[in-house]
Enzyme design. Sequence first.
Site, short mmCIF file in Angstrom:
data_model
loop_
_atom_site.label_atom_id
_atom_site.label_comp_id
_atom_site.label_asym_id
_atom_site.label_seq_id
_atom_site.Cartn_x
_atom_site.Cartn_y
_atom_site.Cartn_z
CG ASN A 231 -1.65 1.20 1.46
OD1 ASN A 231 -1.78 1.88 0.82
ND2 ASN A 231 -2.21 1.35 2.63
CD1 TRP A 232 3.38 0.82 -2.97
CD2 TRP A 232 3.48 2.25 -4.79
NE1 TRP A 232 4.04 0.14 -3.76
CE2 TRP A 232 4.14 0.93 -4.84
CE3 TRP A 232 3.29 3.15 -5.93
CZ2 TRP A 232 4.71 0.46 -6.12
CZ3 TRP A 232 3.93 2.56 -7.03
CH2 TRP A 232 4.68 1.49 -7.25
CE LYS A 233 0.03 3.35 4.84
NZ LYS A 233 0.06 3.53 6.23
CG HIS B 17 -5.65 1.42 5.49
ND1 HIS B 17 -5.13 2.55 6.34
CD2 HIS B 17 -4.65 0.53 5.38
CE1 HIS B 17 -3.82 2.22 6.59
NE2 HIS B 17 -3.32 1.23 6.19
CD GLU C 277 -2.66 5.11 6.96
OE1 GLU C 277 -2.83 5.45 5.71
OE2 GLU C 277 -1.83 4.89 7.60
CD GLU D 173 -3.24 -2.89 7.47
OE1 GLU D 173 -2.16 -3.02 6.97
OE2 GLU D 173 -3.87 -1.85 7.38
N GLY E 130 2.90 2.11 10.90
CA GLY E 130 3.85 2.90 10.77
C GLY E 130 4.45 3.59 12.01
CB SER F 106 5.80 -1.98 11.91
OG SER F 106 5.41 -0.53 12.16
N GLY G 281 2.86 -1.29 4.35
CA GLY G 281 2.90 -0.01 4.01
C GLY G 281 4.32 0.61 3.47
N GLY G 282 4.86 1.19 4.79
CA GLY G 282 6.09 1.85 4.46
C GLY G 282 7.23 0.91 3.81
C1 PEP Z 1 -0.55 -0.14 6.04
O1 PEP Z 1 -0.44 1.12 5.78
O2 PEP Z 1 -1.36 -0.83 5.85
C2 PEP Z 1 0.69 -0.67 6.94
C3 PEP Z 1 0.60 -1.77 7.53
O3 PEP Z 1 1.68 0.28 6.93
P1 PEP Z 1 3.12 0.11 7.66
O4 PEP Z 1 3.42 -1.47 7.03
O5 PEP Z 1 3.92 1.05 7.47
O6 PEP Z 1 2.90 -0.05 9.22
#
Ligand code: PEP
Length: 249
Positions: free
Chosen positions: A9-11, A94, A96, A166, A172, A212, A233-234
């Site tokens: 997920n590039w956000k 998600h 967010e 999640e 993050g 993470s 994500g990251g």
């Molecule tokens: C996400 O955005 O779904 C996520 C899990 O982010 P990260 O891996 O950065 O914690």
Amino acid sequence: MKRYFIAGNWKMHKTIPEAIELASELKERLADCKEKLMIAPPFTALYSVAQVLKGSNILLGAQNMGPEESGAHTGEISVIMLKDIGVRVVILGHSERRHTYGESDALINAKVKLALKHDLEAILCVGETLEERERGVLENVIRRQLTEGLRGVDTSMLANVTIAYEPVWAIGTGKTATPEDADAVHAFCRQVIAELYSSDMAKNIVIQYGGSVKPENTATLMAKKNIDGALVGGASLKAESFVPIAKFL
Ligand code: PEP
């Protein structure tokens, strides 16, 4: 043997040239990867990345969509537009979207049903906040998010749904749920799916872990019985980290 579903997920990251560059590198370096793969660039880069991914084993994902097919909905992106570009999977609910943009279970449910109606796969994200975990209501939250998010989704459509667990406090932040903690919540998700559908559906549904995920913790997480993949994500923003995650075996 289990086939894992690894999704990035590039956000709100990557201009079009940056997205093309990363997608091209992933296409090349993951061509021999046996897992199910998806990347979800921002909307502005979807079309360009779709061209790059033609003929590759990486599915194109979107990070969200509107709850209507078309009409006067300023700022929204419709499922029909996503399909038109070549999107195959959409991330819905998600944390967010839930916590920053106030998306309710009912809204997320409308999107899930619309995505499935149009033959898109849906990744339904669920997860508790730290406050909810500490208050001891983790299971209530997960049960509610699953029950409401899947309301009206019949058995025949569930095959196109992936659940992503999640924990909000792990997204993050660099904090990962321990593999044991994550596995226990995944097992609880299966229990809820068994109650809503059947034990067969519960056994077969794909449940990703997100929060993470990094190259160093992927193999331990994926070794857990109830973990079938990762929503990243990251670490999905660079080939140096996403490639080893996708090839964790
Ligand atoms: C996400 O955005 O779904 C996520 C899990 O982010 P990260 O891996 O950065 O914690």
